[in-house]
Motif scaffolding. Sequence first.
Motif, PDB file in Angstrom:
ATOM      1  N   LEU A  57     -44.903 -30.763  43.682  1.00 46.93           N
ATOM      2  CA  LEU A  57     -44.357 -29.821  44.661  1.00 46.93           C
ATOM      3  C   LEU A  57     -43.584 -28.689  43.990  1.00 46.93           C
ATOM      4  CD1 LEU A  57     -43.123 -32.281  47.447  1.00 46.93           C
ATOM      5  CD2 LEU A  57     -45.214 -30.911  47.399  1.00 46.93           C
ATOM      6  N   THR A  58     -42.970 -28.983  42.825  1.00 47.32           N
ATOM      7  CA  THR A  58     -42.147 -27.960  42.176  1.00 47.32           C
ATOM      8  C   THR A  58     -42.901 -27.207  41.094  1.00 47.32           C
ATOM      9  OG1 THR A  58     -41.284 -29.701  40.750  1.00 47.32           O
ATOM     10  CG2 THR A  58     -39.915 -29.050  42.611  1.00 47.32           C
ATOM     11  N   GLY A  59     -44.203 -27.485  40.953  1.00 47.46           N
ATOM     12  CA  GLY A  59     -44.998 -26.724  39.983  1.00 47.46           C
ATOM     13  C   GLY A  59     -44.904 -27.241  38.562  1.00 47.46           C
ATOM     14  N   PHE A  60     -44.273 -28.390  38.363  1.00 48.90           N
ATOM     15  CA  PHE A  60     -44.186 -28.934  37.006  1.00 48.90           C
ATOM     16  C   PHE A  60     -45.422 -29.744  36.643  1.00 48.90           C
ATOM     17  CE2 PHE A  60     -39.987 -27.472  37.363  1.00 48.90           C
ATOM     18  CZ  PHE A  60     -39.502 -27.350  36.075  1.00 48.90           C
ATOM     19  N   ASP A  61     -46.235 -30.034  37.650  1.00 47.41           N
ATOM     20  CA  ASP A  61     -47.494 -30.728  37.417  1.00 47.41           C
ATOM     21  C   ASP A  61     -48.461 -30.073  38.401  1.00 47.41           C
ATOM     22  OD1 ASP A  61     -49.473 -32.455  36.716  1.00 47.41           O
ATOM     23  OD2 ASP A  61     -48.485 -34.274  37.449  1.00 47.41           O
ATOM     24  N   SER A  62     -49.764 -30.063  38.081  1.00 50.93           N
ATOM     25  CA  SER A  62     -50.649 -29.459  39.071  1.00 50.93           C
ATOM     26  C   SER A  62     -51.378 -30.519  39.860  1.00 50.93           C
ATOM     27  CB  SER A  62     -51.632 -28.487  38.415  1.00 50.93           C
ATOM     28  OG  SER A  62     -51.806 -28.818  37.073  1.00 50.93           O
ATOM     29  N   MET A  75     -46.711 -22.552  48.868  1.00 55.92           N
ATOM     30  CA  MET A  75     -46.079 -22.710  47.552  1.00 55.92           C
ATOM     31  C   MET A  75     -47.007 -23.346  46.526  1.00 55.92           C
ATOM     32  SD  MET A  75     -43.038 -21.606  47.474  1.00 55.92           S
ATOM     33  CE  MET A  75     -41.622 -22.366  46.742  1.00 55.92           C
ATOM     34  N   GLN A  76     -48.252 -23.701  46.915  1.00 58.25           N
ATOM     35  CA  GLN A  76     -49.012 -24.552  45.990  1.00 58.25           C
ATOM     36  C   GLN A  76     -49.462 -23.844  44.716  1.00 58.25           C
ATOM     37  OE1 GLN A  76     -49.719 -24.307  49.207  1.00 58.25           O
ATOM     38  NE2 GLN A  76     -51.700 -23.389  49.528  1.00 58.25           N
ATOM     39  N   ASN A  77     -49.537 -22.506  44.733  1.00 59.65           N
ATOM     40  CA  ASN A  77     -49.964 -21.838  43.506  1.00 59.65           C
ATOM     41  C   ASN A  77     -48.855 -20.999  42.890  1.00 59.65           C
ATOM     42  OD1 ASN A  77     -52.622 -22.840  43.448  1.00 59.65           O
ATOM     43  ND2 ASN A  77     -53.147 -21.446  45.128  1.00 59.65           N
ATOM     44  N   VAL A  78     -47.642 -21.366  43.191  1.00 55.61           N
ATOM     45  CA  VAL A  78     -46.514 -20.586  42.691  1.00 55.61           C
ATOM     46  C   VAL A  78     -46.039 -21.177  41.359  1.00 55.61           C
ATOM     47  CG1 VAL A  78     -44.160 -19.854  43.225  1.00 55.61           C
ATOM     48  CG2 VAL A  78     -45.861 -19.994  45.044  1.00 55.61           C
ATOM     49  N   ASP A  79     -45.759 -20.310  40.386  1.00 54.69           N
ATOM     50  CA  ASP A  79     -45.249 -20.765  39.089  1.00 54.69           C
ATOM     51  C   ASP A  79     -43.942 -21.528  39.263  1.00 54.69           C
ATOM     52  OD1 ASP A  79     -47.255 -19.759  37.581  1.00 54.69           O
ATOM     53  OD2 ASP A  79     -46.236 -17.877  37.096  1.00 54.69           O
ATOM     54  N   ARG A  80     -43.712 -22.473  38.379  1.00 55.65           N
ATOM     55  CA  ARG A  80     -42.576 -23.376  38.546  1.00 55.65           C
ATOM     56  C   ARG A  80     -41.228 -22.643  38.584  1.00 55.65           C
ATOM     57  NH1 ARG A  80     -42.450 -26.543  32.744  1.00 55.65           N
ATOM     58  NH2 ARG A  80     -42.102 -24.696  31.494  1.00 55.65           N
TER      59      ARG A  80
ATOM     60  N   SER B 203     -36.765 -25.158  35.564  1.00 59.04           N
ATOM     61  CA  SER B 203     -36.245 -25.773  36.791  1.00 59.04           C
ATOM     62  C   SER B 203     -35.063 -24.983  37.342  1.00 59.04           C
ATOM     63  CB  SER B 203     -35.841 -27.229  36.535  1.00 59.04           C
ATOM     64  OG  SER B 203     -34.573 -27.294  35.912  1.00 59.04           O
ATOM     65  N   LEU B 204     -34.473 -24.128  36.509  1.00 55.49           N
ATOM     66  CA  LEU B 204     -33.359 -23.297  36.963  1.00 55.49           C
ATOM     67  C   LEU B 204     -33.826 -21.882  37.313  1.00 55.49           C
ATOM     68  CD1 LEU B 204     -30.793 -24.471  34.283  1.00 55.49           C
ATOM     69  CD2 LEU B 204     -30.890 -25.162  36.684  1.00 55.49           C
ATOM     70  N   GLY B 205     -35.146 -21.694  37.334  1.00 53.77           N
ATOM     71  CA  GLY B 205     -35.671 -20.392  37.742  1.00 53.77           C
ATOM     72  C   GLY B 205     -35.826 -19.401  36.605  1.00 53.77           C
ATOM     73  N   LYS B 206     -35.701 -19.878  35.356  1.00 48.60           N
ATOM     74  CA  LYS B 206     -35.892 -18.957  34.232  1.00 48.60           C
ATOM     75  C   LYS B 206     -37.355 -19.014  33.788  1.00 48.60           C
ATOM     76  CE  LYS B 206     -31.367 -18.842  34.227  1.00 48.60           C
ATOM     77  NZ  LYS B 206     -30.786 -18.107  35.345  1.00 48.60           N
ATOM     78  N   PHE B 207     -37.930 -17.838  33.517  1.00 49.18           N
ATOM     79  CA  PHE B 207     -39.329 -17.774  33.093  1.00 49.18           C
ATOM     80  C   PHE B 207     -39.370 -18.048  31.591  1.00 49.18           C
ATOM     81  CE2 PHE B 207     -43.221 -14.875  32.474  1.00 49.18           C
ATOM     82  CZ  PHE B 207     -44.054 -15.973  32.515  1.00 49.18           C
ATOM     83  N   ASP B 208     -39.501 -19.313  31.247  1.00 51.44           N
ATOM     84  CA  ASP B 208     -39.343 -19.716  29.846  1.00 51.44           C
ATOM     85  C   ASP B 208     -40.327 -19.022  28.902  1.00 51.44           C
ATOM     86  OD1 ASP B 208     -40.935 -21.390  31.550  1.00 51.44           O
ATOM     87  OD2 ASP B 208     -41.280 -22.720  29.865  1.00 51.44           O
ATOM     88  N   SER B 209     -41.607 -18.928  29.297  1.00 53.28           N
ATOM     89  CA  SER B 209     -42.569 -18.282  28.383  1.00 53.28           C
ATOM     90  C   SER B 209     -42.254 -16.804  28.206  1.00 53.28           C
ATOM     91  CB  SER B 209     -44.001 -18.412  28.894  1.00 53.28           C
ATOM     92  OG  SER B 209     -44.223 -19.648  29.466  1.00 53.28           O
ATOM     93  N   GLY B 210     -41.784 -16.165  29.272  1.00 52.93           N
ATOM     94  CA  GLY B 210     -41.423 -14.751  29.181  1.00 52.93           C
ATOM     95  C   GLY B 210     -40.249 -14.531  28.242  1.00 52.93           C
ATOM     96  N   ILE B 211     -39.277 -15.428  28.307  1.00 54.04           N
ATOM     97  CA  ILE B 211     -38.120 -15.331  27.418  1.00 54.04           C
ATOM     98  C   ILE B 211     -38.563 -15.502  25.970  1.00 54.04           C
ATOM     99  CG2 ILE B 211     -35.957 -16.473  26.772  1.00 54.04           C
ATOM    100  CD1 ILE B 211     -35.696 -17.190  29.822  1.00 54.04           C
ATOM    101  N   LYS B 212     -39.455 -16.482  25.746  1.00 56.96           N
ATOM    102  CA  LYS B 212     -39.962 -16.695  24.388  1.00 56.96           C
ATOM    103  C   LYS B 212     -40.691 -15.450  23.884  1.00 56.96           C
ATOM    104  CE  LYS B 212     -40.952 -21.640  24.816  1.00 56.96           C
ATOM    105  NZ  LYS B 212     -42.111 -22.551  24.970  1.00 56.96           N
TER     106      LYS B 212
END
Lengths: 275, 332
Positions: A57-62, A75-80, B203-212
């Motif tokens: 649900l939070t985008g950490f797994d697809s 929200m299903q295709n939104v980046d985490r 998880s805190l809303g930071k775009f990690d790859s973009g920062i890298k």
Amino acid sequence: MPAVKHASDPILVAEGVQRHFGGVAAVDVELLEVPRGQITALIGPNGAGKTTLFNCLTGFDSANAGKWSFDGEPMQNVDRHRVARRGMVRTFQLTRVLGRLTVMENMLLGARQSGEKFSRSLFKPLWKADYDEATERAWGLLKRFKLDTKADDHAASLSGGQRKLLEMARALMTQPKLLMLDEPMAGVNPALVQSLLSHITDLRDEGLSILFVEHDMHVVKEISDWVVVMAEGRVVAEGESGPTLANPAVIDAYLGAHHDVDLRAIIREREAGRA
Amino acid sequence: MALLDALLAAGQQILSPVTAAFALAAIGLNIHFGYTGLINFGQAGFVAVGAYGFALSVVWLELPIWLAILIAFAAAAVFAILLGIPTLRLRGDYLAIVTIAAAEIIRYTVNSSLFDDVTGGAQGITNNESQGSDYSSWLNQFNPLGEGRIELGPWVFTGTALWWSIVTWVIVGIVTLLVWLLMRSPWGLTLRGVREDPDAMASLGKFDSGIKLQALILGGVIGAMAGILYVLPSAVSPIDYNSRMTFNLFTIVILGGAATILGPIVGSIVFWTVLVLSEAMITWLVDIGILANFADAPQLRFALVGLALALLIVFRPQGILGNKKEMSFARS
Ligand SMILES: Nc1ncnc2c1ncn2[C@@H]1O[C@H](COP(=O)(O)OP(=O)(O)OP(=O)(O)O)[C@@H](O)[C@H]1O
Ligand SMILES: [Mg+2]
């Protein structure tokens, strides 16, 4: 006859979410609704798929299939990281503190500050106001979570329970709409659990929606308004906290010696009911 | 007195533009490795992109200096984007493999006789007004010191050499100041957050790859700047940009103390003084007959440096300026 119970005004609605690992369906949820402005407990035995569902649900797994919407938006295709920015913020069952940063730095990373933009970072006057505001908010939360004396310590030096607390406080720094906590009370001492529970109910009263995974039934009974029961990847029961937790099948599922058998019976029954 | 000469030479090495250029390249690598946790094994590639991008723009395309500098920076940024986009979402090891390969590709390409006409192949690019191939006389126009001999205590410089040293070290100073400003900002904090745990940051809303990617570009552009400084007082020679340069830069970063502002400068100074001293020591040992004379005796100093690095990591892993307490939390 257990049929699906709908939550009124859900903030999160997920339909047909599936996640397979090899042949195993870790998650196979037909419908999940998380009511707005309430505390929802997600319970179920080990391996039921609760964490995997959180991850999808939070985008950490697809997810392999399914769609879900948060606050009315798909929200299903939104980046985490965008999921988090939209207000759906999760913590991790195995804590993820930023070890070589201080507790305060961990907190500040929860806030969204203008100084996090490269273009604004060189000149302190451009970001100082945001920074001060975030620092003040962080102090308030650290005090509430009894971590204020640790503010300047490295997060890696915290105990397991303190890390849980820091993660929860840090998630609150993002000012979420839905806070998703994966076993937030695991390893936290009973006295602090009590104060955290009242803190969580306060947050709800301020309008925050909360979804939390928890194995301790006392905790679930004490603060949840709504309960969702998962087993073998499926949602097997949901509803108002009181009646759901009193449901003998749910009690069996948790405490019964032959819980596997009992859960399959519930799943069959629900499917029959739907057909 | 051979030993005194060696000490004097080591002292003079501190001021050398080479020491400054390595300090600058190490500042870039420190942003990658020290602050953001990116394992860039191709910093020599960024230095080469800067050196060639600048020298070729001036000598071959005959562009104005300011444009040549911008082109060198832009080339390094493009290089960073090409390397970063496919790898930064993946685990750290992938960036390491891709950067080491890309740096070697750059070196083979400029070294190859295929592009002799442009890059000069293995000969590189000469920097000599009388040969019509020159990219640094413009800076000598501003030299207030003249070309004559200048004595500073026991050290003797030509005016030109001292001018180069001043220019390069002033640039290192300015970049260090900018990096300090960046690293104390919330942006700098996001780099360190990503180093610790990209997933937690997401998880805190930071775009990690973009920062890298931002960190990779910034450190790479600083590496390119180092490449310009490195070739200004000399010529462009492709062999310099081999993996040993990257290895030496890692030594400098770790020696000085990763994720510290002044670490790369201290590291570069210590590294080069030790190198000069050990070279003098080896020559001296050969002279007095303790060490047999062999053709590549001077190369032995790199073995000594390797040994010193190994000892350093065992006994002082946080480097000269690093924070020991922080180091004790380093994850495996
Ligand atoms: N990356 C993975 N690869 C393979 N199988 C996995 C993976 N992640 C989870 N699983 C499997 O999916 C199932 C659900 O796991 P999950 O972690 O979601 O359970 P859970 O309900 O959170 O359990 P617990 O209460 O113990 O935390 C388990 O059978 C687990 O083995
Ligand atoms: Mg779990």
